[in-house]
Motif scaffolding. Structure first.
Motif, PDB file in Angstrom:
ATOM      1  N   PHE A 411       0.566  -1.114   0.145  1.00  0.00           N
ATOM      2  CA  PHE A 411       0.062  -0.148  -0.189  1.00  0.00           C
ATOM      3  C   PHE A 411       1.182   1.560   0.059  1.00  0.00           C
ATOM      4  N   THR A 412       1.832   1.400   0.217  1.00  0.00           N
ATOM      5  CA  THR A 412       2.611   2.695   0.628  1.00  0.00           C
ATOM      6  C   THR A 412       3.660   2.855  -0.497  1.00  0.00           C
ATOM      7  N   GLU A 413       4.003   1.424  -1.521  1.00  0.00           N
ATOM      8  CA  GLU A 413       4.469   1.755  -2.581  1.00  0.00           C
ATOM      9  C   GLU A 413       3.815   2.156  -3.698  1.00  0.00           C
ATOM     10  N   LYS A 414       2.504   1.385  -3.847  1.00  0.00           N
ATOM     11  CA  LYS A 414       1.598   1.265  -4.940  1.00  0.00           C
ATOM     12  C   LYS A 414       0.377   2.510  -4.537  1.00  0.00           C
ATOM     13  N   VAL A 415       0.417   3.076  -3.096  1.00  0.00           N
ATOM     14  CA  VAL A 415      -0.772   3.931  -3.251  1.00  0.00           C
ATOM     15  C   VAL A 415      -0.767   5.420  -2.479  1.00  0.00           C
ATOM     16  N   ALA A 416       0.063   5.183  -1.338  1.00  0.00           N
ATOM     17  CA  ALA A 416       0.107   6.149  -0.733  1.00  0.00           C
ATOM     18  C   ALA A 416       2.018   7.020  -1.278  1.00  0.00           C
ATOM     19  N   ALA A 417       2.773   6.270  -1.450  1.00  0.00           N
ATOM     20  CA  ALA A 417       3.923   7.283  -2.389  1.00  0.00           C
ATOM     21  C   ALA A 417       3.686   7.946  -3.933  1.00  0.00           C
ATOM     22  N   PRO A 418       2.455   7.680  -4.451  1.00  0.00           N
ATOM     23  CA  PRO A 418       2.214   8.376  -5.063  1.00  0.00           C
ATOM     24  C   PRO A 418       1.196   9.889  -5.007  1.00  0.00           C
ATOM     25  N   LEU A 419       0.887   9.918  -3.929  1.00  0.00           N
ATOM     26  CA  LEU A 419      -0.506  10.853  -3.363  1.00  0.00           C
ATOM     27  C   LEU A 419      -0.054  11.252  -2.502  1.00  0.00           C
ATOM     28  N   ASN A 420       1.394  10.515  -2.172  1.00  0.00           N
ATOM     29  CA  ASN A 420       2.106  11.341  -0.750  1.00  0.00           C
ATOM     30  C   ASN A 420       1.371  11.794   0.358  1.00  0.00           C
ATOM     31  N   LEU A 421       0.735  10.676   0.509  1.00  0.00           N
ATOM     32  CA  LEU A 421      -0.159  10.495   2.033  1.00  0.00           C
ATOM     33  C   LEU A 421       0.631  10.218   2.977  1.00  0.00           C
ATOM     34  N   PRO A 422       0.258   9.643   3.674  1.00  0.00           N
ATOM     35  CA  PRO A 422       0.536   8.377   5.196  1.00  0.00           C
ATOM     36  C   PRO A 422       0.026   7.357   5.055  1.00  0.00           C
ATOM     37  N   VAL A 423       0.151   6.001   4.885  1.00  0.00           N
ATOM     38  CA  VAL A 423      -0.207   5.246   4.734  1.00  0.00           C
ATOM     39  C   VAL A 423      -1.382   5.090   5.050  1.00  0.00           C
ATOM     40  N   GLU A 424      -1.998   4.833   6.378  1.00  0.00           N
ATOM     41  CA  GLU A 424      -3.103   4.543   7.400  1.00  0.00           C
ATOM     42  C   GLU A 424      -4.306   5.945   6.471  1.00  0.00           C
ATOM     43  N   GLN A 425      -3.667   7.261   5.698  1.00  0.00           N
ATOM     44  CA  GLN A 425      -5.192   7.760   5.541  1.00  0.00           C
ATOM     45  C   GLN A 425      -4.694   8.162   3.620  1.00  0.00           C
ATOM     46  N   ALA A 426      -4.265   6.931   2.991  1.00  0.00           N
ATOM     47  CA  ALA A 426      -4.374   6.478   1.641  1.00  0.00           C
ATOM     48  C   ALA A 426      -5.023   5.350   2.053  1.00  0.00           C
ATOM     49  N   ALA A 427      -5.127   4.617   2.816  1.00  0.00           N
ATOM     50  CA  ALA A 427      -5.683   3.221   3.404  1.00  0.00           C
ATOM     51  C   ALA A 427      -7.489   4.264   3.103  1.00  0.00           C
ATOM     52  N   TYR A 428      -7.536   4.952   4.355  1.00  0.00           N
ATOM     53  CA  TYR A 428      -8.620   5.622   4.526  1.00  0.00           C
ATOM     54  C   TYR A 428     -10.088   5.757   3.908  1.00  0.00           C
ATOM     55  N   GLY A 429      -9.105   7.096   2.478  1.00  0.00           N
ATOM     56  CA  GLY A 429      -9.205   7.387   0.902  1.00  0.00           C
ATOM     57  C   GLY A 429      -9.785   5.853   0.893  1.00  0.00           C
ATOM     58  N   ALA A 430      -9.053   5.398   0.348  1.00  0.00           N
ATOM     59  CA  ALA A 430      -9.630   3.573  -0.430  1.00  0.00           C
ATOM     60  C   ALA A 430     -11.026   3.089   0.152  1.00  0.00           C
ATOM     61  N   HIS A 431     -10.485   3.083   1.244  1.00  0.00           N
ATOM     62  CA  HIS A 431     -11.700   2.494   2.461  1.00  0.00           C
ATOM     63  C   HIS A 431     -13.711   3.615   1.869  1.00  0.00           C
ATOM     64  N   LEU A 432     -12.849   5.075   2.065  1.00  0.00           N
ATOM     65  CA  LEU A 432     -13.839   5.993   1.687  1.00  0.00           C
ATOM     66  C   LEU A 432     -14.658   4.767   0.492  1.00  0.00           C
ATOM     67  N   VAL A 433     -13.703   5.254  -0.941  1.00  0.00           N
ATOM     68  CA  VAL A 433     -13.963   5.494  -2.294  1.00  0.00           C
ATOM     69  C   VAL A 433     -14.799   3.792  -2.414  1.00  0.00           C
ATOM     70  N   ALA A 434     -14.356   2.775  -1.215  1.00  0.00           N
ATOM     71  CA  ALA A 434     -15.091   2.178  -1.740  1.00  0.00           C
ATOM     72  C   ALA A 434     -16.390   1.778  -1.643  1.00  0.00           C
ATOM     73  N   ALA A 435     -16.507   2.587  -0.129  1.00  0.00           N
ATOM     74  CA  ALA A 435     -17.962   3.228   0.124  1.00  0.00           C
ATOM     75  C   ALA A 435     -18.420   3.145  -0.649  1.00  0.00           C
ATOM     76  N   SER A 436     -17.768   4.637  -0.833  1.00  0.00           N
ATOM     77  CA  SER A 436     -19.399   5.650  -2.276  1.00  0.00           C
ATOM     78  C   SER A 436     -19.157   4.626  -2.879  1.00  0.00           C
ATOM     79  N   ASN A 437     -18.867   3.600  -3.860  1.00  0.00           N
ATOM     80  CA  ASN A 437     -18.928   2.668  -4.660  1.00  0.00           C
ATOM     81  C   ASN A 437     -20.008   2.012  -4.567  1.00  0.00           C
ATOM     82  N   MET A 438     -20.055   1.460  -3.229  1.00  0.00           N
ATOM     83  CA  MET A 438     -21.229   0.551  -3.126  1.00  0.00           C
ATOM     84  C   MET A 438     -22.497   1.292  -2.539  1.00  0.00           C
ATOM     85  N   ILE A 439     -22.338   2.321  -1.577  1.00  0.00           N
ATOM     86  CA  ILE A 439     -23.180   3.277  -1.440  1.00  0.00           C
ATOM     87  C   ILE A 439     -24.898   3.814  -3.094  1.00  0.00           C
ATOM     88  N   ARG A 440     -23.603   3.950  -4.098  1.00  0.00           N
ATOM     89  CA  ARG A 440     -24.534   3.613  -5.481  1.00  0.00           C
ATOM     90  C   ARG A 440     -25.638   2.662  -5.373  1.00  0.00           C
TER      91      ARG A 440
END
Length: 698
Positions: A411-440
């Protein structure tokens, strides 16, 4: 002998097994799906669960099964080589479709290829008019010439769909008889048996799909039967239909068009049963597994059904306005909305630099990075491991070992680093994106259907549903979230609550203001006699058979219909007024308005739902867990920038017995994990369900 009933649901990642014993107790088991041969996971899983619980194959009296083999054949375009015989001038119905553009502003979108290539679509010069009269007789010699051409192309199945055969199928039956005589053993589907209703494209598409998947389903059921006999299971096998009812395997093999969405339906039936037991009038079922998430509506105790749906079009949105991306089936089905978001959904950075979730999935192999089976792409499960929501060491009671360090590194290498975010914030953002997809998906079955989701409780299940449910519910303003016992294998449990069903239909076009009451009564009698005969052949007595009438209507001139419940009892002169009133109410609820009393309403078709119900061995006892004696464990979990990392109790369901807990908390079980964010409360209700109050709403 301990009489037991077995429910088996196959998913893209896991195969779930539920066994109901004679005393109503339910035993569950989760095993990895065997993608090369799905039937093998069933037989091997059953052998394990029998050995672990002192049960024998001879104890099984019914095996109930939800399968995705038919839908997979369509999605992967791996069905039978199919030919089509149709009326002259209608060869290209499959190509023309309905001229819908599901993506209005996407100039690169291409419709999926027809399941029957053009050179395998053949015409015969016959004509039946809309009243059933024969205007041009069918020439048997022409049929034989057409058939010879198809046989020379080595087709494996043939569909027959002639104009107006829903009112007079004499020509279709003649073609069927010629095929049987000249090509014994050929797979045949005729539209007057598959779908005796108006609308040429829908009827043709549905009939072709039946032929296309029929050999695939037949081979699968033969393989499954052989595996079951090998381990000593000789009980009848019943398949879950797309409409939520069961059907004998022999019937499913002949009419597989009814089991295309077999997999997702069982969980909705389980949610319906739960709602009735727990006293909820309105619930939204939310099922999130390893590859997809699905939502459906249960209102006033009844499952919402669509009259048609599409397969292979991405998000599956029932019979809603924006459709046309997949292959249309005009058969009753549970009104599901489905998105490609599951625990195995891959998280990546798109061309614009934003995180996206799915629809690509890591599946069961290699699976998420934390499975340590060779996966390198971070997934939703990896994000939840990084956030501390999922046990960092194992899943499924230790059967699936996890490596949290590998999740964090990927997660650090492929998501957090490209977004320039701490790994937990990148993971939480991905969690919210998944949730928003399912809310549809939840909005697609509620607010887009004229229902306010805040009026419903959310019943969440599947291996990942309970993990996301509370946060999603709060975003939607839903106050109550229910997590049933055995939530991670709930679709297989839902099979145990299902009835054998037949859904029959016929076109019947009349203006309600000029309704021919005797003709309508005779049409209903014919459908009811057909249903009674089918269920009697399955072994049901008249006292076990339950019939429900529905009618499809529209205002004259409309192209699409709404389904309403028909009055019970005799058909009389007051029937038309009751139909008009029910249709106007449904039209207003769905579209927000109704026409004036002088607007003609047209009855389009009749539908009959016939259920065979066995009361024995179908009543599961509430799974009330014993109070937990060991103190809760604890680990840190991240709940977004507002709360950050928080020490979070890790509970068992038994910890909730007799007391209410404040969030944050995590409830870990054998088959799933339930997350209760800060600010919410959780308890155990009288039926053993985890009941979460999100604090949303007034």
């Amino acid at each position: 002998m301990n009489s037991i009933r077995v429910g088996v649901d196959i998913g893209g990642t896991f195969t779930d097994i539920a066994i109901m014993r004679g005393d109503g107790r339910v035993i569950t088991k989760k095993v990895s799906s065997t993608v090369d041969d799905y039937a093998r996971a069933i037989s091997e899983g059953l052998e394990e669960v029998f050995a672990e619980n002192g049960l024998g194959a001879a104890d099984v009296v019914e095996l109930l099964h939800g399968t995705t083999v038919a839908s997979n054949a369509i999605l992967e375009l791996k069905g039978a080589r199919t030919g089509l015989i149709t009326t002259k001038g209608f060869r290209d119905v499959l190509e023309l479709r309905l001229l819908r553009m599901p993506r209005l502003y996407d100039l690169t979108w291409e419709k999926p290829p027809a399941l029957v290539e053009r050179y395998l679509r053949c015409e015969v010069d016959e004509r039946v008019n809309a009243r059933g009269g024969i205007e041009r007789p069918l020439d048997p010699a022409e049929v034989e010439a057409v058939l010879d051409r198809l046989l020379a192309e080595k087709v494996e199945a043939i569909s027959v769909c002639l104009l107006h055969s829903y009112v007079n199928d004499a020509h279709e039956r003649m073609i069927r008889d010629i095929i049987r005589r000249k090509a014994p053993g050929m797979v045949i589907s005729i539209s007057s048996e598959v779908l005796p209703e108006i609308k040429e494209y829908e009827r043709t598409s549905t009939t072709v799909i039946n032929s296309y998947v029929k050999p695939v389903v037949g081979r699968y059921l033969n393989s499954l039967g052989g595996d079951l006999r090998r381990i000593g299971v000789t009980a009848p096998v019943l398949l879950m239909q797309s409409n939520g009812g069961l059907t004998p395997a022999e019937v499913a093999a002949e009419m597989p068009v009814n089991i295309i969405e077999s997999g997702p339906a069982a969980g909705v039936i389980g949610a319906q049963s739960l709602a009735r037991r727990a006293g909820f009038d309105k619930v939204i079922s939310f099922d999130m597994g390893g590859t997809t998430a699905k939502a459906a509506l249960v209102e006033n105790g009844e499952v919402s059904r669509a009259e048609e749906y599409s397969v292979g079009g991405g998000i599956m949105i029932g019979s809603r306005l924006m459709s046309g991306a997949g292959y249309v089936l005009k058969v009753p089905a549970i009104d599901l909305a489905e998105v490609g978001a599951g625990g195995g959904s891959i998280i990546a950075i798109d061309a614009g630099g934003a995180p996206k979730v799915g629809p690509q999935s890591a599946g069961s192999f290699p699976g998420p990075v934390c499975y340590d089976l060779g996966g390198t792409e971070p997934t939703v499960t990896d994000a939840n491991v990084v956030l501390g929501y999922i046990n960092p060491r194992h899943l499924a009671g230790g059967a699936v070992k996890l490596d949290a360090a590998k999740s964090r590194a990927a997660f650090t290498e492929k998501v957090a680093a490209p977004l320039n975010l701490p790994v937990e914030q990148a993971a939480y953002g991905a969690h919210l994106v998944a949730a928003s997809n399912m809310i549809r998906a939840i909005k697609a079955v509620s607010s887009e259907r004229g229902r306010d989701p805040r009026d419903f409780a959310l019943v969440a299940f599947g291996g990942n549903g309970p993990l996301f449910a509370a946060g999603m519910a709060r975003s939607l303003g839903i106050r109550s979230v229910i997590i049933p016992p055995s939530a991670g294998v709930f679709s297989s449990v839902g099979l145990l609550h299902s009835d054998v069903e037949y859904h029959l239909s016929r076109t019947f076009r009349q203006i309600t203001g000029a309704l021919d009451v005797p003709e309508l009564a005779a049409a209903w009698r014919a459908l009811e006699e057909q249903a009674m005969a089918k269920l009697a052949a399955d072994g049901f007595t008249p006292g076990q058979i339950h019939l429900r009438r529905f009618a499809k209507l529209h205002y004259r001139g409309q192209a699409y219909e709404l389904s309403v419940s028909m009055p019970e009892g005799a058909i009389d002169e007051a029937t038309a007024a009751r139909l008009d009133a029910a249709f106007a109410d449904e039209h207003e609820r769905t579209y927000g308005h109704r026409a004036g009393p002088g607007e003609p309403v047209e009855l389009v078709s009749l539908n009959l739902f016939a259920a065979g119900r066995l009361d024995t061995l179908r009543n599961a006892k509430p799974a009330m867990p014993a109070p937990a004696t060991a103190p809760p464990a604890q680990r840190d979990a991240f709940f977004g920038p507002e709360h950050g990392w928080m020490p979070t109790p890790v509970l068992q369901r038994g910890h909730l017995a007799g007391r209410e807990w404040q969030g944050p908390a995590v409830v870990e079980e054998y088959d799933c994990t339930c997350v209760i964010p800060p600010g919410m409360t959780v308890r155990l209700d009288d039926h053993g369900n985890i009941a979460i109050n999100t604090g949303a709403g007034p």
